[in-house]
Enzyme design. Structure first.
Site, PDB file in Angstrom:
ATOM      1  N   CYS A   1      -8.212  -5.413 -10.202  1.00 57.42           N
ATOM      2  CA  CYS A   1      -7.773  -4.395 -11.146  1.00 57.42           C
ATOM      3  C   CYS A   1      -7.339  -3.176 -10.332  1.00 57.42           C
ATOM      4  O   CYS A   1      -8.171  -2.431  -9.832  1.00 57.42           O
ATOM      5  CB  CYS A   1      -8.939  -4.058 -12.075  1.00 57.42           C
ATOM      6  SG  CYS A   1      -8.485  -2.928 -13.392  1.00 57.42           S
TER       7      CYS A   1
ATOM      8  N   CYS B   1      -7.366  -0.985   1.009  1.00 56.71           N
ATOM      9  CA  CYS B   1      -6.390  -1.458   1.988  1.00 56.71           C
ATOM     10  C   CYS B   1      -7.108  -1.605   3.325  1.00 56.71           C
ATOM     11  O   CYS B   1      -7.758  -0.676   3.783  1.00 56.71           O
ATOM     12  CB  CYS B   1      -5.246  -0.456   2.104  1.00 56.71           C
ATOM     13  SG  CYS B   1      -4.152  -0.807   3.491  1.00 56.71           S
TER      14      CYS B   1
ATOM     15  N   CYS C   1       0.852  -1.187   0.000  1.00 59.10           N
ATOM     16  CA  CYS C   1       0.000   0.000   0.000  1.00 59.10           C
ATOM     17  C   CYS C   1       0.890   1.239   0.000  1.00 59.10           C
ATOM     18  O   CYS C   1       1.804   1.345   0.816  1.00 59.10           O
ATOM     19  CB  CYS C   1      -0.896  -0.026   1.231  1.00 59.10           C
ATOM     20  SG  CYS C   1      -1.856   1.479   1.428  1.00 59.10           S
TER      21      CYS C   1
ATOM     22  N   CYS D   1       0.398   3.107   3.602  1.00 60.08           N
ATOM     23  CA  CYS D   1       0.784   2.590   4.920  1.00 60.08           C
ATOM     24  C   CYS D   1       1.755   1.420   4.855  1.00 60.08           C
ATOM     25  O   CYS D   1       2.185   0.913   5.890  1.00 60.08           O
ATOM     26  CB  CYS D   1      -0.456   2.192   5.721  1.00 60.08           C
ATOM     27  SG  CYS D   1      -1.235   0.677   5.138  1.00 60.08           S
TER      28      CYS D   1
END
Ligand SMILES: [Zn+2]
Length: 136
Positions: free
Chosen positions: A123, A100, A51, A54
């Site tokens: 995607c 996330c 991510c 984070c």
């Protein structure tokens, strides 16, 4: 045991400072980068996609495949607990949004036209991901 990752919560202003304008627009404002514009759709190196907000590990290059869409596509997350999905009925479409699980960053959408074994296509937007190359 099913342990959800600890949440990362930041003020909008902090995200804005931490991210580039494009990353902020996609990850925090649910934007979509133009197809074939991102840095990862054609990346074939081995490693982990984290991510961008984070650092939560989201996808492994082993599950990445060429979907032909111009966005990095995966058939499975690293761990189902790391990527959460929600119904997204915006723009008059019924889609499944991928986020996330740690910081709620918008990642992209999940479609049911992927390859085996999951038949899913995650995607994703390159702008929401940070690729970490595998050490040899
Ligand atoms: Zn995150």
């Amino acid at each position: 045991m099913n342990i959800m990752p600890e949440k990362v919560v930041k003020q909008d202003e902090e995200w804005r400072k931490q991210l580039t304008p494009e990353q902020y627009q996609v990850a925090r404002r649910k934007g979509t980068e133009p197809a074939f514009s991102g840095k990862y759709w054609n990346n074939h190196e081995a490693g982990t996609y984290r991510c961008v907000c984070c650092g939560n590990p989201l996808f492994d290059s082993e599950t990445k495949y060429d979907s032909g869409t111009g966005w990095p596509s995966f058939y499975e997350p690293v761990d189902p607990n790391n990527v959460k999905t929600e119904a997204d009925n915006s723009y008059g479409m019924r889609r499944v949004e991928a986020l996330c699980s740690k910081c709620d960053a918008h990642l992209g959408h999940v479609f049911e036209d992927g390859p085996k074994p999951t038949n899913l296509r995650y995607c994703m937007n390159s702008a929401s991901l940070n690729f970490e190359k595998k050490e040899k």
